[in-house]
Design a protein around this motif. Structure first.
Motif, PDB file in Angstrom:
ATOM      1  N   ALA A 190       0.971  -1.262  -0.071  1.00 40.99           N
ATOM      2  CA  ALA A 190      -0.080   0.086  -0.030  1.00 40.99           C
ATOM      3  C   ALA A 190       0.871   1.279   0.146  1.00 40.99           C
ATOM      4  O   ALA A 190       0.512   2.250  -0.723  1.00 40.99           O
ATOM      5  CB  ALA A 190      -0.863   0.001   1.269  1.00 40.99           C
ATOM      6  N   VAL A 231       0.166   3.251  -3.092  1.00 43.90           N
ATOM      7  CA  VAL A 231      -0.923   4.309  -2.994  1.00 43.90           C
ATOM      8  C   VAL A 231      -0.343   5.729  -2.456  1.00 43.90           C
ATOM      9  O   VAL A 231      -0.665   6.798  -2.925  1.00 43.90           O
ATOM     10  CB  VAL A 231      -2.016   3.792  -1.662  1.00 43.90           C
ATOM     11  N   VAL A 266      -6.138   3.843   1.471  1.00 44.80           N
ATOM     12  CA  VAL A 266      -6.948   3.944   0.390  1.00 44.80           C
ATOM     13  C   VAL A 266      -8.230   4.652   0.215  1.00 44.80           C
ATOM     14  O   VAL A 266      -8.231   5.499  -0.679  1.00 44.80           O
ATOM     15  CB  VAL A 266      -7.410   2.337   0.050  1.00 44.80           C
ATOM     16  N   HIS A 289      -6.742   7.482  -2.486  1.00 40.44           N
ATOM     17  CA  HIS A 289      -7.038   6.782  -3.708  1.00 40.44           C
ATOM     18  C   HIS A 289      -8.543   6.756  -3.912  1.00 40.44           C
ATOM     19  O   HIS A 289      -8.940   7.832  -4.802  1.00 40.44           O
ATOM     20  CB  HIS A 289      -6.704   5.373  -3.444  1.00 40.44           C
TER      21      HIS A 289
END
Length: 110
Positions: free
Chosen positions: A3, A7, A66, A70
Motif C-alpha cells: 500500500a 497508494v 486507500v 485513492h
C-alpha cells in the motif's frame, strides 16, 4: 507494505515520504514478530491472537490509506474502526500467554 508503494508514494511529497516509509517498516516489523511467535511448537492460542490482531491492524491502516488517498470506500469508517479495534483486542489478548517454561538446566533456588 505494498500500500505504501502503490497508494501513498505517488502522492506523498518531501519529508512525508520518509515518515510513511518509517511507519511502514515499524508496522511491518510488528506483524513479522507476531507471526514469528506462531511458528513455535505447540504455540499457545494467545500467540495466534497477536498475529491475527497485527494483521487486522495493518489491514485497517491499508484501508485508511486507500480511503484517504485513492478512492472513497462505502462504510469506510465502520470497517476501518472495526478492524482497528479487533486488531487491538487481538494484540491485547496476547498478554494472556502462560509463563515460559524454565529451561531444564536451570537450578532452583534453595
Amino acid at each position: 507494505m505494498l500500500a505504501f508503494f502503490f497508494v501513498v508514494l505517488p502522492i506523498a511529497k518531501g519529508p512525508l515520504i520518509i515518515v510513511f516509509l518509517v511507519y511502514t517498516v515499524v508496522i511491518g516489523s510488528m506483524f513479522w514478530r507476531a507471526a514469528a511467535r506462531c511458528t513455535l511448537p505447540r504455540a499457545h492460542w494467545s500467540r495466534w491472537t497477536a498475529a491475527v490482531g497485527a494483521a487486522f491492524f495493518i489491514f485497517s491502516d491499508v484501508l485508511l490509506l486507500v480511503n484517504k488517498f485513492h478512492v472513497k470506500l462505502p462504510s469506510a469508517q465502520l470497517i476501518i474502526l472495526g478492524l482497528y479495534w479487533s486488531g487491538q483486542a487481538g494484540i491485547s489478548l496476547s498478554v494472556l500467554a502462560p509463563p515460559p517454561e524454565r529451561e531444564a538446566n536451570t537450578r532452583k533456588a534453595v
